[in-house]
Motif scaffolding. Structure first.
Motif, short mmCIF file in Angstrom:
data_model
loop_
_atom_site.label_atom_id
_atom_site.label_comp_id
_atom_site.label_asym_id
_atom_site.label_seq_id
_atom_site.Cartn_x
_atom_site.Cartn_y
_atom_site.Cartn_z
N PHE A 47 0.77 -1.09 -0.13
CA PHE A 47 -0.10 0.06 -0.01
C PHE A 47 0.94 1.30 0.14
CE2 PHE A 47 -2.68 2.37 3.22
CZ PHE A 47 -3.15 3.51 2.58
N GLU A 49 0.58 5.49 -0.16
CA GLU A 49 -0.37 6.57 0.02
C GLU A 49 0.43 7.85 -0.20
OE1 GLU A 49 -2.71 6.50 3.51
OE2 GLU A 49 -3.99 8.29 2.90
N LEU A 51 1.42 10.22 1.85
CA LEU A 51 1.39 10.41 3.21
C LEU A 51 2.83 10.22 3.50
CD1 LEU A 51 -0.16 7.93 5.78
CD2 LEU A 51 1.40 9.63 6.10
N GLY A 94 -6.08 4.83 1.18
CA GLY A 94 -6.01 5.47 2.37
C GLY A 94 -6.90 6.85 2.22
N CYS A 95 -6.93 7.48 3.49
CA CYS A 95 -7.75 8.75 3.80
C CYS A 95 -7.46 9.79 2.55
CB CYS A 95 -7.36 9.16 4.92
SG CYS A 95 -7.76 8.46 6.32
N TRP A 120 -2.98 14.36 6.17
CA TRP A 120 -1.68 14.10 6.62
C TRP A 120 -0.45 15.17 6.66
CZ3 TRP A 120 -2.81 9.92 8.79
CH2 TRP A 120 -3.71 9.04 8.37
N ASN A 196 -12.56 4.47 0.53
CA ASN A 196 -11.65 3.81 1.47
C ASN A 196 -12.17 4.29 2.92
OD1 ASN A 196 -8.95 3.15 2.95
ND2 ASN A 196 -9.24 5.31 3.52
N GLU A 197 -12.19 3.20 3.95
CA GLU A 197 -12.81 3.64 5.05
C GLU A 197 -13.98 4.40 5.10
OE1 GLU A 197 -9.64 4.52 7.85
OE2 GLU A 197 -8.52 2.50 7.55
N HIS A 258 -9.82 -3.64 7.33
CA HIS A 258 -8.71 -2.84 8.07
C HIS A 258 -8.32 -3.23 9.43
CE1 HIS A 258 -8.71 0.45 4.57
NE2 HIS A 258 -8.56 -0.74 4.04
N TYR A 260 -5.05 -2.76 12.43
CA TYR A 260 -3.79 -2.45 12.76
C TYR A 260 -3.42 -3.02 14.04
CZ TYR A 260 -3.48 0.81 8.85
OH TYR A 260 -3.02 1.34 7.60
N GLU A 316 -5.40 -3.02 4.15
CA GLU A 316 -4.68 -2.29 5.39
C GLU A 316 -4.12 -3.20 6.56
OE1 GLU A 316 -5.31 1.80 5.98
OE2 GLU A 316 -6.09 1.99 4.02
N TRP A 320 1.12 -0.33 14.06
CA TRP A 320 1.15 1.24 14.19
C TRP A 320 1.69 1.43 15.52
CZ3 TRP A 320 -3.30 3.97 11.24
CH2 TRP A 320 -3.13 5.49 11.20
N LEU A 332 3.72 9.69 10.08
CA LEU A 332 3.72 8.38 10.48
C LEU A 332 4.78 7.31 10.07
CD1 LEU A 332 -0.20 7.38 9.42
CD2 LEU A 332 0.72 8.73 11.46
N ALA A 364 0.47 -1.67 5.43
CA ALA A 364 0.92 -0.28 5.43
C ALA A 364 1.96 -0.20 6.32
CB ALA A 364 -0.44 0.16 6.33
N GLN A 365 2.83 0.82 5.40
CA GLN A 365 2.82 1.04 3.86
C GLN A 365 4.01 0.55 3.52
OE1 GLN A 365 1.23 5.01 3.22
NE2 GLN A 365 -0.51 4.67 4.33
O1 AHR Z 1 -2.29 3.91 6.70
C1 AHR Z 1 -2.67 5.18 7.22
C2 AHR Z 1 -4.20 5.50 7.27
O2 AHR Z 1 -5.03 4.54 8.26
C3 AHR Z 1 -4.90 5.41 6.01
O3 AHR Z 1 -4.87 6.34 5.09
C4 AHR Z 1 -6.22 4.97 6.34
O4 AHR Z 1 -7.35 4.23 5.39
C5 AHR Z 1 -6.21 4.22 7.81
O5 AHR Z 1 -6.84 4.82 8.82
#
Ligand code: AHR
Length: 511
Positions: A47, A49, A51, A94-95, A120, A196-197, A258, A260, A316, A320, A332, A364-365
């Motif tokens: 993945f 993004e 970001l 991603g967002c 981000w 996404n989400e 998703h 994490y 994802e 984290w 991140l 991710a990621q």
């Molecule tokens: O991977 C970071 C973020 O985590 C992504 O943008 C989002 O989809 C998730 O909440």
């Protein structure tokens, strides 16, 4: 007990107490006589993004950079990703995806608008990496592309036009535009997701509302061989999967989920490198939750899709942690230790074992964000422990899953207890590959293997481990964690005996 001697009684007690005192033999029976489904290579997906430094600095530095590049893509990174046999990359978020308007990222770079990356760090996004750059990059590293459409702040028309721009070989205003921008032939993009989400950063929707919206988008997502993906649940939100499957299963090829691994809380996620055994254990315990999530989401999908046509895509996942001290909290950026290697190995084993339903996963990621396989700093590049686990596990890509029965000791701490060993197996071209993780950071584990249905003559192995739980690879220093040869597996009379060192990820291959 009258007829049982004291010695026999002792043996009986010893036999039943062995599993609890850590001396017992672990055993794995691999059913080569009952082969399972194909392990889709897309399970080894990534993945990327917009970001932090995932795209800019990580993948793309621009043609004028003094960092060696081809068309702006870092040569060192391209080489490392090719070696890794990356099967696919998900982009642009991603967002970020639900704020992205694709037409901002095509045409002459000097004319592309700059926007604010609101999710981000609020930094400027100059759109110099857009559709052409992403798809050229995928061609360069030889992987499939997975594009996430903007549902949260875009429109059905915008999405349909993007698909046409990328995939159509017919005459149309969109294909004319693509050709004007230098690309004559369409790209071959199979995977497309609608948002996404959508329960969170993608629009804070209810599943009922999103399912209707998904059906609308899906009706206009058209290209030959397209694999349509619905935005799925947040972790254990099983109702989300239930509603989506009920309302939309016939209009999708896959639905995502998703999850994490956060060893602390979302407010205090904890350091990537400074941790004790308590946090090691909590990380292992929380990452093993993936088994339950995949099992329960799959069971819901079975209700509506017993033929398993729709894939469950974990698009994802990963560790984290808190960002590295002194770095932008919106970027991140985190280091990656042997603990990450274990987390990668465990999750990939889980996905392999659920290959009947899990058809894709995306860590991710890919670079410089969360649990990355690569870190970069200016001209330097580091391959992380997670990179080496992905590299070692490549043998499973498109191989046939072999079900296994695993009996193992527990790894027990004052916080709780989990299975000490986690494993999966596959066969490809007559070679059986078994990947195993020993979660216990201080005890090695002896394991005996029986491979049912195959006669074997040779054994070999590889290992990722280190002396310290928090060993990591750093810029300008000798690698502390990498792949080494593993010679602690012995084959005799068709049976294999092996010792898995503490805190290790091991590949055993037999033929
Ligand atoms: O991977 C970071 C973020 O985590 C992504 O943008 C989002 O989809 C998730 O909440």
């Amino acid at each position: 007990m009258k007829n049982v001697s004291r010695f026999q009684a002792f043996l009986i007690v010893l036999f039943f107490s062995l599993p609890f005192c850590g001396f017992s033999q672990n055993s794995v029976v691999v059913h080569a006589d009952k082969p399972g489904p194909k392990i889709d290579k897309a399970i080894y997906g990534h993945f990327a993004e917009h970001l932090g430094h995932c795209i800019y600095g990580g993948i793309y530095v621009g043609e004028k950079s003094d960092i060696p590049n081809i068309k702006g893509f870092r040569l060192d990174v391209v080489g490392a990703l090719k070696d890794l046999k990356v099967p696919l990359v998900r982009w642009p978020g991603g967002c970020f995806a639900d704020t992205y308007h694709w037409k901002d990222g095509i045409g002459p770079k000097s004319e592309r608008p700059s926007i604010i990356n609101v999710h981000w760090g609020g930094v400027t996004e100059d759109n110099s990496f857009g559709t052409h750059e992403f798809l050229d990059f995928c061609e360069l590293i030889g992987c499939d592309a997975y594009v996430c459409l903007n549902v949260g702040s875009g429109s059905v028309q915008e999405a349909a036009q993007w698909i046409e721009y990328v995939t159509s070989s017919n005459e149309s205003p969109m294909t004319k535009l693509r050709k004007q921008n230098g690309r004559e032939k369409p790209w071959n993009v199979k995977y497309w997701a609608a948002g996404n989400e959508t329960w969170g950063c993608g629009g804070s929707m209810r599943p009922e509302y999103y399912a209707d919206l998904y059906n609308q988008y899906s009706s206009f997502m058209r290209a030959p061989g397209m694999y349509k993906i619905a935005s799925g649940a947040n972790g254990e939100d099983y109702r989300w999967t239930d509603v989506l499957m009920k309302q939309s299963a016939s209009m999708m090829n896959g639905i995502s989920v998703h999850y994490y691994t956060v060893p602390g809380t979302w407010e205090n996620k904890r350091s990537a490198t400074q941790f004790d055994e308590k946090e090691w254990f909590s990380t292992m315990e929380k990452t093993l939750k993936m088994e339950e999530l995949v099992t329960k989401h799959s069971a819901i999908m079975d209700k509506y899709d017993p033929g398993k046509k729709v894939g469950l895509l974990v698009d994802e996942w990963g560790n984290w942690f808190d960002v590295e001290p002194g770095t932008n909290p919106g970027f991140l950026y985190q280091q990656n230790t042997l603990r990450d290697a274990l987390v990668a190995g465990i999750n990939l084993n889980i996905f392999n074992n659920h290959a009947d339903r899990v058809r894709m996963s995306n860590i991710a990621q890919m670079i410089n964000v969360l649990q990355s396989v690569i870190l970069t700093k200016e001209k330097e590049m580091v391959l992380t422990p997670t990179y080496y686990v992905f590299k070692m596990y490549n043998v499973h890509q498109d191989a046939t899953l072999l079900p296994l029965d695993l009996k193992c000791n527990k790894y027990t701490t004052e916080s709780g207890s989990v299975d000490a060993i986690n494993a999966s197996a596959s066969v490809k071209d007559g070679v059986v590959s078994i990947t195993l993780c020993n979660l216990d950071p201080s005890k090695s584990q002896n394991v005996s293997f029986e491979i049912q249905g195959l006669k074997l003559a040779q054994v070999s192995g590889k290992i990722v481990t280190s002396g310290k739980m928090n060993a990591y690879n750093d810029f300008g220093k000798k690698e502390e964690v990498t792949i080494a040869d593993y010679n602690a597996a012995k084959l005799s009379n068709g049976l294999v005996e092996a010792t898995l060192p503490a805190k290790s990820v091991v590949l055993i291959q037999l033929k």
